[in-house]
Design an enzyme around this catalytic site. Structure first.
Site: not given
Length: 326
Positions: A197, A249, A314
């Site tokens: 991340k 990510k 999303y």
């Protein structure tokens, strides 16, 4: 003129031919939908920097779950937005805190149709916006934070989370959570490690979505965007500690890291198409600069092609619906 012997274009000459030889096809169950649930609102509120994405109530989240499940989406990842915060993120371990209440609602609504996932991090719940507990000098205290994470893991599992997303980037967080879950009788809880991340600029809209209180940055615990090999190191460590799934990510700006981790990992590898990546596509499409549907599909295919077994996005429900209609 000598005619070419090898003609790759033969396999591109029609829709049917291209479909027949396509190397990768995305399935709806490879998509995970991140969802925000906010305390103290009476109806869903659109997030200005994430057009089409909302902060939900405990009632409106039910419709989101049912729509995603009907489309075949594989999972729902929940983020809580509390009304009150403090230095240690007390709301994160309160069984009646917004995230844990939302988990119970979603688990009840989802049944076995979709996996229920929880973000495990303190940033949404702290008044300083960091992902951990601060020491007397204002630095994130790794080991004190692990104690809070273990409490969170148990409460989230008890609230109905099947997959727990360890996103805080604390050293040793997977081992600590695994031990706590096993000791509490939750040895079936799945740990998703946000292994690689990065301290990315592409998280900007997410800060609005969770009403982040952050001052400064997270560079002492999230990774330097320039580091590629370190991503493999972090994934290896998490797997050794007991991670069931590892994550990269953001996704689109780190496809090289994703490919590296995928080539080495013996456990599933996921990737997160983060808020800024979503927002860029939406903004360009709203301005008429790109073909929105093609850009959505191409972006998700690129993440899967680089090695992700599943994608948090999303666009999950919308793209799943498009795949089913295809």
């Amino acid at each position: 003129m000598q005619k070419p012997v090898i003609r790759p274009r033969r396999l591109r000459q029609s829709v049917a031919m291209r479909n027949q030889v396509r190397e990768l096809n995305v399935h709806p169950n490879e998509l995970v939908l991140p969802v925000f649930v906010r305390e103290g609102i009476s109806e869903a509120q659109e997030i200005s920097s994430l057009p089409g994405i909302y902060q939900h109530t405990l009632d409106s989240i039910r419709g989101v779950v049912n729509e995603a499940a009907k489309a075949g989406v594989g999972g729902i990842m929940l983020f809580g937005v509390p009304a009150e915060r403090d230095a240690v993120g007390s709301g994160a371990t309160d069984p009646d805190g917004i995230l844990n209440r939302a988990l119970r609602v979603v688990a009840e609504e989802a049944g076995d149709a979709i996996t229920v996932q929880a973000d495990l991090c303190l940033d949404e719940f702290t008044d300083h916006g960091h992902c951990g507990v601060l020491d007397s000098r204002g630095r994130v205290d790794n080991d004190a934070t692990l104690e809070r994470y273990t409490e969170m893991a148990v409460v989230q599992a008890e609230s109905g989370a099947q997959i727990i997303g360890m996103s805080g980037m604390m050293d040793g967080q997977i081992a600590a959570a695994r031990d706590a879950l096993d000791d509490a009788g939750h040895d079936d809880a799945v740990l998703l490690a946000y292994s690689a991340k990065y301290a990315s600029a592409f998280y900007g809209p997410f800060r609005e979505a969770v009403d982040s209180q952050l001052q400064g940055d997270r560079r002492t615990y999230q990774m330097d965007p320039a580091n590629r090999r370190e991503g493999i190191l972090e994934a290896r460590l998490d797997i050794e500690e007991g991670a069931d799934i590892v994550m990269v990510k953001p996704a689109m700006s780190y496809l090289d890291v994703l490919a590296d981790v995928s080539a080495e990992s013996q456990v599933p590898v996921w990737a997160y198409q983060v808020s800024g990546e979503y927002a860029m596509i939406q903004a360009a499409a709203l301005n008429g600069w790109i073909d929105r549907e093609r850009a959505i599909a191409e972006s998700i295919v690129s993440i899967r092609r680089a090695g992700a077994d599943a994608v948090l996005t999303y666009f999950a429900t919308e793209y799943a619906q498009a795949l089913r209609a295809f």
